[in-house]
Design a protein around this motif. Structure first.
Motif, PDB file in Angstrom:
ATOM      1  N   GLN A  66       0.842  -1.192   0.000  1.00  0.00           N
ATOM      2  CA  GLN A  66       0.000   0.000   0.000  1.00  0.00           C
ATOM      3  C   GLN A  66       0.881   1.248   0.000  1.00  0.00           C
ATOM      4  OE1 GLN A  66      -3.372  -0.053  -0.085  1.00  0.00           O
ATOM      5  NE2 GLN A  66      -3.373  -2.291  -0.173  1.00  0.00           N
ATOM      6  N   SER A  67       1.646   1.419  -1.062  1.00  0.00           N
ATOM      7  CA  SER A  67       2.604   2.519  -1.072  1.00  0.00           C
ATOM      8  C   SER A  67       2.651   3.229  -2.416  1.00  0.00           C
ATOM      9  CB  SER A  67       4.007   2.009  -0.715  1.00  0.00           C
ATOM     10  OG  SER A  67       4.426   1.039  -1.648  1.00  0.00           O
ATOM     11  N   THR A  68       3.170   4.442  -2.374  1.00  0.00           N
ATOM     12  CA  THR A  68       3.410   5.246  -3.571  1.00  0.00           C
ATOM     13  C   THR A  68       4.885   5.616  -3.600  1.00  0.00           C
ATOM     14  OG1 THR A  68       1.171   6.183  -3.628  1.00  0.00           O
ATOM     15  CG2 THR A  68       2.912   7.443  -4.724  1.00  0.00           C
ATOM     16  N   PRO A  69       5.569   5.426  -4.736  1.00  0.00           N
ATOM     17  CA  PRO A  69       6.980   5.804  -4.814  1.00  0.00           C
ATOM     18  C   PRO A  69       7.164   7.268  -5.187  1.00  0.00           C
ATOM     19  CG  PRO A  69       6.336   4.647  -6.806  1.00  0.00           C
ATOM     20  CD  PRO A  69       5.108   4.738  -5.944  1.00  0.00           C
ATOM     21  N   VAL A  70       8.033   7.962  -4.457  1.00  0.00           N
ATOM     22  CA  VAL A  70       8.397   9.333  -4.807  1.00  0.00           C
ATOM     23  C   VAL A  70       9.922   9.423  -4.828  1.00  0.00           C
ATOM     24  CG1 VAL A  70       6.303  10.455  -3.953  1.00  0.00           C
ATOM     25  CG2 VAL A  70       8.195  10.054  -2.390  1.00  0.00           C
ATOM     26  N   THR A  71      10.458  10.062  -5.847  1.00  0.00           N
ATOM     27  CA  THR A  71      11.907  10.194  -5.963  1.00  0.00           C
ATOM     28  C   THR A  71      12.333  11.573  -5.481  1.00  0.00           C
ATOM     29  OG1 THR A  71      12.025   8.613  -7.788  1.00  0.00           O
ATOM     30  CG2 THR A  71      13.873  10.132  -7.528  1.00  0.00           C
ATOM     31  N   LEU A  72      13.203  11.573  -4.484  1.00  0.00           N
ATOM     32  CA  LEU A  72      13.628  12.785  -3.793  1.00  0.00           C
ATOM     33  C   LEU A  72      15.100  13.040  -4.050  1.00  0.00           C
ATOM     34  CD1 LEU A  72      12.064  11.595  -0.433  1.00  0.00           C
ATOM     35  CD2 LEU A  72      10.928  13.080  -2.110  1.00  0.00           C
ATOM     36  N   TYR A  73      15.481  14.289  -4.150  1.00  0.00           N
ATOM     37  CA  TYR A  73      16.880  14.649  -4.374  1.00  0.00           C
ATOM     38  C   TYR A  73      17.472  15.236  -3.101  1.00  0.00           C
ATOM     39  CZ  TYR A  73      16.568  13.665  -9.352  1.00  0.00           C
ATOM     40  OH  TYR A  73      16.423  13.023 -10.569  1.00  0.00           O
TER      41      TYR A  73
ATOM     42  N   ALA B  85      18.316  23.934  -1.432  1.00  0.00           N
ATOM     43  CA  ALA B  85      16.931  23.570  -1.150  1.00  0.00           C
ATOM     44  C   ALA B  85      16.025  23.852  -2.345  1.00  0.00           C
ATOM     45  CB  ALA B  85      16.429  24.331   0.074  1.00  0.00           C
ATOM     46  N   LEU B  86      16.181  25.016  -2.965  1.00  0.00           N
ATOM     47  CA  LEU B  86      15.333  25.376  -4.101  1.00  0.00           C
ATOM     48  C   LEU B  86      15.549  24.434  -5.276  1.00  0.00           C
ATOM     49  CD1 LEU B  86      15.567  29.280  -4.040  1.00  0.00           C
ATOM     50  CD2 LEU B  86      13.819  27.796  -3.035  1.00  0.00           C
ATOM     51  N   GLN B  87      16.808  24.114  -5.563  1.00  0.00           N
ATOM     52  CA  GLN B  87      17.094  23.203  -6.665  1.00  0.00           C
ATOM     53  C   GLN B  87      16.546  21.809  -6.380  1.00  0.00           C
ATOM     54  OE1 GLN B  87      18.688  23.496  -9.915  1.00  0.00           O
ATOM     55  NE2 GLN B  87      17.893  25.523  -9.414  1.00  0.00           N
ATOM     56  N   SER B  88      16.635  21.376  -5.131  1.00  0.00           N
ATOM     57  CA  SER B  88      16.108  20.067  -4.769  1.00  0.00           C
ATOM     58  C   SER B  88      14.597  20.002  -4.950  1.00  0.00           C
ATOM     59  CB  SER B  88      16.466  19.737  -3.315  1.00  0.00           C
ATOM     60  OG  SER B  88      15.875  18.518  -2.933  1.00  0.00           O
ATOM     61  N   VAL B  89      13.904  21.059  -4.558  1.00  0.00           N
ATOM     62  CA  VAL B  89      12.455  21.117  -4.738  1.00  0.00           C
ATOM     63  C   VAL B  89      12.105  21.039  -6.218  1.00  0.00           C
ATOM     64  CG1 VAL B  89      10.420  22.598  -4.513  1.00  0.00           C
ATOM     65  CG2 VAL B  89      12.006  22.352  -2.593  1.00  0.00           C
ATOM     66  N   ILE B  90      12.833  21.781  -7.033  1.00  0.00           N
ATOM     67  CA  ILE B  90      12.576  21.785  -8.479  1.00  0.00           C
ATOM     68  C   ILE B  90      12.863  20.416  -9.090  1.00  0.00           C
ATOM     69  CG2 ILE B  90      13.364  22.744 -10.691  1.00  0.00           C
ATOM     70  CD1 ILE B  90      13.903  25.379  -8.992  1.00  0.00           C
TER      71      ILE B  90
ATOM     72  N   LEU C 170      10.110  17.796  -7.722  1.00  0.00           N
ATOM     73  CA  LEU C 170       8.752  17.977  -8.234  1.00  0.00           C
ATOM     74  C   LEU C 170       8.659  17.658  -9.723  1.00  0.00           C
ATOM     75  CD1 LEU C 170       7.460  21.164  -6.373  1.00  0.00           C
ATOM     76  CD2 LEU C 170       6.576  18.832  -6.189  1.00  0.00           C
ATOM     77  N   THR C 171       9.618  18.117 -10.505  1.00  0.00           N
ATOM     78  CA  THR C 171       9.559  17.822 -11.942  1.00  0.00           C
ATOM     79  C   THR C 171       9.782  16.341 -12.207  1.00  0.00           C
ATOM     80  OG1 THR C 171      11.893  18.448 -12.165  1.00  0.00           O
ATOM     81  CG2 THR C 171      10.253  20.129 -12.688  1.00  0.00           C
ATOM     82  N   GLU C 172      10.543  15.663 -11.357  1.00  0.00           N
ATOM     83  CA  GLU C 172      10.780  14.226 -11.522  1.00  0.00           C
ATOM     84  C   GLU C 172       9.505  13.427 -11.333  1.00  0.00           C
ATOM     85  OE1 GLU C 172      12.532  11.259 -12.741  1.00  0.00           O
ATOM     86  OE2 GLU C 172      14.137  12.541 -11.979  1.00  0.00           O
ATOM     87  N   ASN C 173       8.692  13.816 -10.376  1.00  0.00           N
ATOM     88  CA  ASN C 173       7.558  12.991  -9.964  1.00  0.00           C
ATOM     89  C   ASN C 173       6.223  13.363 -10.570  1.00  0.00           C
ATOM     90  OD1 ASN C 173       8.529  11.148  -7.505  1.00  0.00           O
ATOM     91  ND2 ASN C 173       9.580  13.110  -7.341  1.00  0.00           N
ATOM     92  N   THR C 174       6.019  14.626 -10.904  1.00  0.00           N
ATOM     93  CA  THR C 174       4.679  15.081 -11.251  1.00  0.00           C
ATOM     94  C   THR C 174       4.410  15.249 -12.737  1.00  0.00           C
ATOM     95  OG1 THR C 174       5.268  17.425 -11.149  1.00  0.00           O
ATOM     96  CG2 THR C 174       4.602  16.365  -9.077  1.00  0.00           C
TER      97      THR C 174
ATOM     98  N   LYS D  34       6.620  20.730 -15.908  1.00  0.00           N
ATOM     99  CA  LYS D  34       7.911  21.100 -16.472  1.00  0.00           C
ATOM    100  C   LYS D  34       8.570  22.278 -15.760  1.00  0.00           C
ATOM    101  CE  LYS D  34       6.591  19.518 -21.088  1.00  0.00           C
ATOM    102  NZ  LYS D  34       6.418  19.914 -22.509  1.00  0.00           N
ATOM    103  N   GLN D  35       7.751  23.089 -15.076  1.00  0.00           N
ATOM    104  CA  GLN D  35       8.294  24.266 -14.397  1.00  0.00           C
ATOM    105  C   GLN D  35       7.715  24.379 -12.990  1.00  0.00           C
ATOM    106  OE1 GLN D  35       7.336  27.429 -17.297  1.00  0.00           O
ATOM    107  NE2 GLN D  35       9.535  27.685 -17.550  1.00  0.00           N
ATOM    108  N   VAL D  36       8.494  24.988 -12.112  1.00  0.00           N
ATOM    109  CA  VAL D  36       8.077  25.185 -10.730  1.00  0.00           C
ATOM    110  C   VAL D  36       8.195  26.668 -10.380  1.00  0.00           C
ATOM    111  CG1 VAL D  36       8.489  24.593  -8.314  1.00  0.00           C
ATOM    112  CG2 VAL D  36       8.888  22.872 -10.104  1.00  0.00           C
TER     113      VAL D  36
END
Length: 349
Positions: free
Chosen positions: A209-216, A299-304, A307-311, A314-316
Motif C-alpha cells: 500500500q505505497s506510492t513511490p516518490v523520488t527525492l533529491y 533547497a530550491l534546486q532540490s524542490v525543483i 517535483l519535476t521528476e515525480n509530477t 515542467k516548471q516550478v
C-alpha cells in the motif's frame, strides 16, 4: 492518479517483494507515479532545460553529457561531464559508464563507473515506441552480484534521460537478456524509469500500500564536491504526489545512510497547486528563508528537481508567503518559474 496493481515481483537489495503501487519495481514502461516529465525531441536532446543550467558546450570538441555512476556510499548518482561530441550521444554516455574506461580520469574522487571492465556497446537502437535496445558484449555479464540492481538503475535512468527513450531492453551478443545472471533479476519486460533508484521504504509505509516518490538529497565526497543523489522512497499510498514529495523533503533523508537534508524540518508549506499548463506553484512560509532573507540554493534546486521528476510538470514557481520575489544564497533570482536543469551535478575534478 489511478493506481494499478503490480503483477510482477522484483528483487530489491536481495529481497523479493510484491509491490502494488502502479507497475513492477523494475518498470514495465507503463504509466506510474514517477514517470519522467513528458517532453518531445530527438534522441540526443535532454528531457528538460533550464535557465540555471550548466554550459552545454565545453569546447569545440566536447559537450555536456550526463552519466550515472556509483559514489563512495554506494548510491547511484548522475554526473554531468564534458564528453567527446558524437553522432550518438546516448551510446557515448553508456561507453563512458564502463569501469576502467576513458571516464576514469573524469570522475571526481570516490566515484566509480558501474558497467564491468571491458564491456563494449555493440549497438544502441531506438524504436518508434521509444524503446532503447542496447546490445552489450559478453563482458557485461562479469559484474559483482551486489551491483546488479545498481547497474540496471544506472543504465535505465541514463537512457530515459533522453526524450526519445521511455523503455530499455538489454541484449548480450545479439540475444535478449531474460534475467541478470548473478542475482537473477527478471528482465522479461523492458525497464523504465518507474523502477526507481536507490530505493528505500518509509517506516510508516507498507509494501502493498505505497506510492513511490523520488527525492533529491545532498551528498559530498572527501574533496567537498557537493552533489544531488536521487532516492526513491516508498511512502503511504497517496494521490497527492506533489504534496508527498515536499513533505518527504522536509522529513529529510534516512539518517543512517549519510545523505544531507535540503530543507529544515521546521519548513512550512502553505499550498502546492498547478497554476497553468506545465507549471506547479509551491508557496512556503517565511521559515524557508535564512537570517539574510535568502533561500538556500540547494533547497530550491532540490524542490525543483524532485517535483519535476515525480509530477510531470515542467516548471516550478516558488513563493514565500505568496510573494515571488525570492533570492537564493547563490544570488539567483527565483521570481519567475524555473525549469528542471538539463544537466545535474556538473563534475569538478
Amino acid at each position: 492518479m489511478k493506481h494499478q496493481h503490480w503483477i510482477r515481483s522484483a528483487a530489491i537489495a536481495g529481497v523479493v517483494v510484491l509491490l502494488t503501487t502502479g507497475c513492477s519495481v523494475l518498470g514495465t514502461g507503463k504509466k506510474s507515479d514517477i514517470d519522467a516529465p513528458p517532453t518531445t525531441g530527438a534522441e540526443v536532446d535532454a528531457k528538460t532545460t533550464s535557465a540555471a543550467v550548466t554550459i552545454d558546450m565545453i569546447d569545440e570538441n566536447s559537450s555536456q553529457m550526463t552519466v550515472y555512476v556509483k559514489d563512495a556510499k554506494g548510491f547511484v548518482a548522475p554526473l554531468s561531464l564534458g564528453l567527446p561530441k558524437s553522432v550518438s550521444v546516448a551510446k557515448t554516455t553508456l561507453e563512458y559508464m564502463v569501469d576502467g574506461g576513458p571516464v576514469a580520469s573524469l570522475l571526481p574522487s570516490g566515484f566509480q563507473a558501474l558497467l564491468p571492465k571491458g564491456t563494449k556497446i555493440v549497438s544502441l537502437n531506438i524504436t518508434s515506441d521509444k524503446r532503447a535496445i542496447v546490445d552489450f558484449s559478453k563482458e557485461f555479464l562479469s559484474y559483482d552480484k551486489q551491483d546488479e540492481r545498481k547497474i540496471l538503475e544506472a543504465i535505465t535512468w541514463n537512457l530515459t534521460n533522453f526524450a526519445s527513450v521511455e523503455k530499455v531492453q538489454l541484449r548480450v551478443e545479439g540475444k535478449d537478456l531474460k534475467e541478470m545472471p548473478q542475482g537473477k533479476t527478471p528482465l522479461d519486460m523492458p525497464l523504465a524509469r518507474s523502477m526507481g533508484i536507490n530505493i528505500e521504504k518509509a517506516e510508516d509505509a507498507e509494501f502493498g500500500q505505497s506510492t513511490p516518490v523520488t527525492l533529491y538529497f545532498l551528498n559530498q565526497n572527501d574533496q567537498n564536491y557537493k552533489y544531488y543523489v536521487p532516492v526513491t522512497r516508498l511512502v503511504k499510498r497517496t494521490d497527492d504526489v506533489a504534496k508527498a514529495v515536499v513533505d518527504q523533503l522536509i522529513k529529510g533523508p534516512d539518517q543512517k545512510k549519510g545523505l544531507a537534508a535540503v530543507l529544515n524540518t521546521t519548513t512550512e508549506v502553505k499550498s502546492i497547486k498547478p497554476t497553468a499548463d506545465g507549471l506547479i506553484t509551491v508557496d512556503f512560509s517565511n521559515k524557508l528563508l535564512g537570517t539574510d532573507q535568502k533561500a538556500s540554493a540547494d533547497a530550491l534546486q532540490s524542490v525543483i528537481l524532485s517535483l519535476t521528476e515525480n509530477t510531470g510538470y515542467k516548471q516550478v514557481q516558488i513563493k514565500v508567503d505568496g510573494a515571488v520575489k525570492i533570492t537564493s544564497t547563490d544570488n539567483q533570482n527565483y521570481s519567475k518559474p524555473v525549469a528542471r536543469p538539463a544537466h545535474i551535478n556538473p563534475a569538478k575534478l
